[in-house]
Motif scaffolding. Structure first.
Motif, PDB file in Angstrom:
ATOM      1  N   ALA A  82       0.830  -1.210   0.000  1.00 29.45           N
ATOM      2  CA  ALA A  82       0.000   0.000   0.000  1.00 29.45           C
ATOM      3  C   ALA A  82       0.865   1.260   0.000  1.00 29.45           C
ATOM      4  O   ALA A  82       0.534   2.267  -0.620  1.00 29.45           O
ATOM      5  CB  ALA A  82      -0.941  -0.003   1.199  1.00 29.45           C
ATOM      6  N   LEU A  85       2.318   1.833  -3.390  1.00 27.59           N
ATOM      7  CA  LEU A  85       1.277   2.209  -4.336  1.00 27.59           C
ATOM      8  C   LEU A  85       0.774   3.645  -4.122  1.00 27.59           C
ATOM      9  O   LEU A  85       0.181   4.249  -5.029  1.00 27.59           O
ATOM     10  CB  LEU A  85       0.104   1.237  -4.134  1.00 27.59           C
ATOM     11  CG  LEU A  85      -0.827   0.905  -5.267  1.00 27.59           C
ATOM     12  CD1 LEU A  85      -0.056   0.318  -6.441  1.00 27.59           C
ATOM     13  CD2 LEU A  85      -1.878  -0.099  -4.780  1.00 27.59           C
ATOM     14  N   ARG A  91      -4.039   3.707  -8.953  1.00 27.91           N
ATOM     15  CA  ARG A  91      -3.558   2.714  -7.983  1.00 27.91           C
ATOM     16  C   ARG A  91      -4.148   1.331  -8.281  1.00 27.91           C
ATOM     17  O   ARG A  91      -4.990   0.833  -7.546  1.00 27.91           O
ATOM     18  CB  ARG A  91      -3.916   3.165  -6.566  1.00 27.91           C
ATOM     19  CG  ARG A  91      -3.238   4.455  -6.178  1.00 27.91           C
ATOM     20  CD  ARG A  91      -3.453   4.785  -4.724  1.00 27.91           C
ATOM     21  NE  ARG A  91      -2.954   6.127  -4.440  1.00 27.91           N
ATOM     22  CZ  ARG A  91      -3.665   7.082  -3.861  1.00 27.91           C
ATOM     23  NH1 ARG A  91      -4.925   6.842  -3.494  1.00 27.91           N
ATOM     24  NH2 ARG A  91      -3.155   8.262  -3.640  1.00 27.91           N
ATOM     25  N   ALA A  93      -3.921  -2.030  -7.842  1.00 23.83           N
ATOM     26  CA  ALA A  93      -3.165  -2.936  -6.971  1.00 23.83           C
ATOM     27  C   ALA A  93      -3.052  -4.339  -7.562  1.00 23.83           C
ATOM     28  O   ALA A  93      -2.082  -5.052  -7.288  1.00 23.83           O
ATOM     29  CB  ALA A  93      -3.818  -2.998  -5.590  1.00 23.83           C
ATOM     30  N   PHE A 115       1.910  -8.010   0.460  1.00 24.73           N
ATOM     31  CA  PHE A 115       0.784  -7.332  -0.202  1.00 24.73           C
ATOM     32  C   PHE A 115      -0.095  -6.844   0.951  1.00 24.73           C
ATOM     33  O   PHE A 115      -1.134  -7.406   1.252  1.00 24.73           O
ATOM     34  CB  PHE A 115       0.054  -8.308  -1.121  1.00 24.73           C
ATOM     35  CG  PHE A 115      -0.843  -7.633  -2.120  1.00 24.73           C
ATOM     36  CD1 PHE A 115      -0.313  -6.981  -3.216  1.00 24.73           C
ATOM     37  CD2 PHE A 115      -2.212  -7.616  -1.943  1.00 24.73           C
ATOM     38  CE1 PHE A 115      -1.135  -6.328  -4.126  1.00 24.73           C
ATOM     39  CE2 PHE A 115      -3.040  -6.971  -2.851  1.00 24.73           C
ATOM     40  CZ  PHE A 115      -2.500  -6.331  -3.946  1.00 24.73           C
ATOM     41  N   GLY A 126      -3.737   4.893  -0.698  1.00 26.38           N
ATOM     42  CA  GLY A 126      -3.333   3.579  -1.184  1.00 26.38           C
ATOM     43  C   GLY A 126      -3.878   2.424  -0.351  1.00 26.38           C
ATOM     44  O   GLY A 126      -4.003   1.311  -0.853  1.00 26.38           O
ATOM     45  N   GLU A 129      -7.478   1.122  -1.527  1.00 25.33           N
ATOM     46  CA  GLU A 129      -7.376   0.499  -2.844  1.00 25.33           C
ATOM     47  C   GLU A 129      -6.723  -0.881  -2.733  1.00 25.33           C
ATOM     48  O   GLU A 129      -7.171  -1.841  -3.346  1.00 25.33           O
ATOM     49  CB  GLU A 129      -6.550   1.364  -3.811  1.00 25.33           C
ATOM     50  CG  GLU A 129      -7.249   2.624  -4.290  1.00 25.33           C
ATOM     51  CD  GLU A 129      -6.955   3.833  -3.413  1.00 25.33           C
ATOM     52  OE1 GLU A 129      -6.603   3.659  -2.221  1.00 25.33           O
ATOM     53  OE2 GLU A 129      -7.071   4.961  -3.918  1.00 25.33           O
ATOM     54  N   LEU A 130      -5.670  -0.935  -1.914  1.00 24.85           N
ATOM     55  CA  LEU A 130      -4.988  -2.211  -1.787  1.00 24.85           C
ATOM     56  C   LEU A 130      -5.881  -3.258  -1.118  1.00 24.85           C
ATOM     57  O   LEU A 130      -6.011  -4.385  -1.590  1.00 24.85           O
ATOM     58  CB  LEU A 130      -3.692  -2.062  -0.978  1.00 24.85           C
ATOM     59  CG  LEU A 130      -2.972  -3.407  -0.913  1.00 24.85           C
ATOM     60  CD1 LEU A 130      -1.664  -3.383  -1.657  1.00 24.85           C
ATOM     61  CD2 LEU A 130      -2.808  -3.906   0.488  1.00 24.85           C
TER      62      LEU A 130
END
Lengths: 453, 89
Positions: A82, A85, A91, A93, A115, A126, A129-130
């Motif tokens: 994250a 990113l 973004r 992912a 991750f 980020g 989104e991740l």
């Protein structure tokens, strides 16, 4: 001077008692790969990982052969994705996950962890989104492990993240329902996540770490059990603890040797040895069997928590002198589907989730690799996460939840993941609805224990 | 640099000769040998000096394992570091 007895003891440990180094994990910082363009970012990430870890597997295999000790896994952990990113305009992912998968495949490692998002106090750029991309990322990759830290003793528990993760865990299972719900087996929700953990699925490379580092995780439940079996039933618990300490010392010395050797050959600094007793589904390599060797009829009965507390403490005391730097999780793991004795106890109904929760307050991690009914609502999963995070937060320890909703399956049916992830029955849950509590959101304030200054 | 070679298997004529013969082929010097025969099981531990070994140590490990297999024995060849790490402080 070496004597024949010592030599044969070492060989017996390796050949018959499943002694191994569970993992050497290379931590790689990806902070210098940040870019506003996702494609450039992915290229930089792939290049850096494959450059740093190009010799990792080969070196691991050479050490394995020379010392005669199996090194089961060679792995990579990276800066929480994250963060990498965050500076991107788009973004995406999942795209990053695919780049990581390619890098992991090129390097030949078993898993790549990181991750991840650290959201114990709130979401930053980020993070959302991740997290939202985790189910898809885990379904389109084989080697990527995801983790999310939702709480800490210093920050309290981010209940918005807890609520979100209940849904994410379910989605990860739904998207991989055709493959035995493998998705959530690669996803762990943590409280007080350590930054130097070499074990999956929770491994990531913390921001305070050097650019590249080697961490090792030892194993050896089979060795501890064999040592206790030799001692017989007449020893008192002080003597039992002493035997565990001595065995843990020997196991850890080997981990230290392997880590230092890998570090010097790869020209990468040595980070830590993680003193965990990590079981495998192989018969004889089980933490539950150690507890049974200590004197319980079956793991999960009353007395299990006390026996586990003693085991966990003795492992640390024995291991700490054997290594120059100890870190990670360092304690006994209790992953149900990865431990032959726990699988048996869960099937017989002796080991229940309530007992496992109590056990997590005295061992190194948390509710790990537990199959739960496929119709479990997301709020119940969130509430399981909240309970575990609370135990970690108040006791200043790492706790985690890795549960696998077995989509389409009910209590008593089985899920089989294969390999080290093992197999096990779907365990019953208390499903009284926690929906209102979970949906309140917000943040559980940090406890008094956080005020140490 | 030293290594430990252990040989376990059913006793037969020439085991010691085969293993030490292979050592000398590769300029590996045998510095110490202990052996015992319990019932008809042969168990031998050799300390060897591998400083002058003419092949990489990993290749020697493979050769010894193959020699064992060909003769119905289990032969392990391991660097002494692992034993020192585990048994000395």
């Amino acid at each position: 001077m070496l004597n024949a007895k010592d030599i044969l003891e070492t060989i017996t440990m390796i050949q018959e008692e499943h002694l191994d180094v569970r993992t050497i994990t290379m931590g790689i910082s990806l902070l210098d790969c940040c870019d506003s363009n996702i494609d450039t970012l992915c290229r930089k990430v792939y290049d850096k990982i494959t450059r740093c870890a190009k010799d990792l597997v080969r070196t691991g295999e050479a050490i394995e052969k020379e010392l005669g000790i199996p090194i089961v896994n060679k792995r990579i952990s990276i800066t929480p994705a994250a963060m990498v990113l965050a500076g991107c305009e788009n973004r995406d992912a999942v795209k990053l996950a695919l780049a990581l998968e390619r890098a992991a495949t090129t390097c030949g490692v078993n898993f790549l962890g990181g991750f991840s998002a650290l959201v114990h106090k709130g979401f930053s750029a980020g993070d959302r989104e991740l997290i939202e991309a985790i189910p898809e990322a885990l379904s389109v990759t084989d080697h990527i492990c995801a983790s999310v830290n939702v709480g800490s003793t210093k920050a309290g528990i981010n209940m918005d993240a807890v609520a979100l993760m209940g849904r994410i865990v379910r989605q990860a299972a739904e998207l991989t329902a055709d493959r035995g719900c493998i998705g959530p087996a690669k996803l762990v929700v943590l409280c007080n996540a350590p930054e130097d953990n070499p074990f999956m699925a929770g491994a990531f490379h913390g921001v305070g770490e050097p650019d590249c580092v080697i961490n090792a995780g030892v194993s050896g439940p089979g060795v501890v059990r064999a040592a206790l079996a030799k001692a017989g039933p007449d020893k008192d618990l002080g003597e039992i603890a002493e035997i565990i300490k001595k065995t843990a010392f020997k196991i850890t010395r080997m981990g230290q040797l392997v880590a230092q050797e890998a570090s010097s050959r790869l020209g990468v600094p040595f980070g830590i040895v993680d003193l965990s007793l990590a079981p495998t589904p192989a018969v004889g390599d089980s933490v539950a069997y150690i507890l049974e060797e200590i004197g319980l009829a079956e793991c999960g009965g009353h007395g299990t928590t006390a026996a586990l507390a003693m085991l966990n403490d003795a492992v640390k005391k024995g291991g700490v002198m054997a290594s120059s730097h100890v870190g990670g999780l360092s304690g006994a793991f209790i992953p149900v589907t990865e431990d032959a004795g726990m699988i048996a106890a869960a099937r017989s109904g002796c080991l229940r989730i309530e007992k496992l929760e109590a056990m997590t307050s005295v061992c190194s991690v948390g509710l790990d690799m537990i199959n739960i009914p496929g119709d479990t609502p997301a709020e119940v999963i969130s509430a399981i996460i909240a309970d575990e995070a609370a135990i970690g937060m108040v006791n200043s320890k790492t706790t985690a939840v890795r549960v696998i909703p077995a989509i389409g399956k009910m209590v008593g049916e089985e899920l089989n993941f294969g390999g080290l992830l093992g197999e096990g029955p779907v365990m019953p849950l208390n499903t009284a609805s926690p929906a209102v509590f979970i949906n309140r959101g917000g943040r559980i304030p940090a406890p008094m224990q956080s005020l140490k200054n | 640099m030293r290594a430990v070679i252990t040989v376990v298997g059913k006793d037969a004529v020439g085991i010691l000769a085969k293993v030490s013969g292979r050592c000398s082929e590769h300029r590996v010097n045998v510095t110490e040998v202990t052996q015992s025969i319990l019932q008809d099981m042969f168990c031998m531990i050799m300390m060897v000096d591998i400083s002058a070994c003419d092949i990489p140590f990993t290749a020697l490990v493979d050769e010894m394992a193959a020699l064992g297999q060909a003769n119905g024995l289990v032969i392990h060849c391991m660097h002494e570091d692992i034993f020192n790490a585990m048994h000395t402080i």
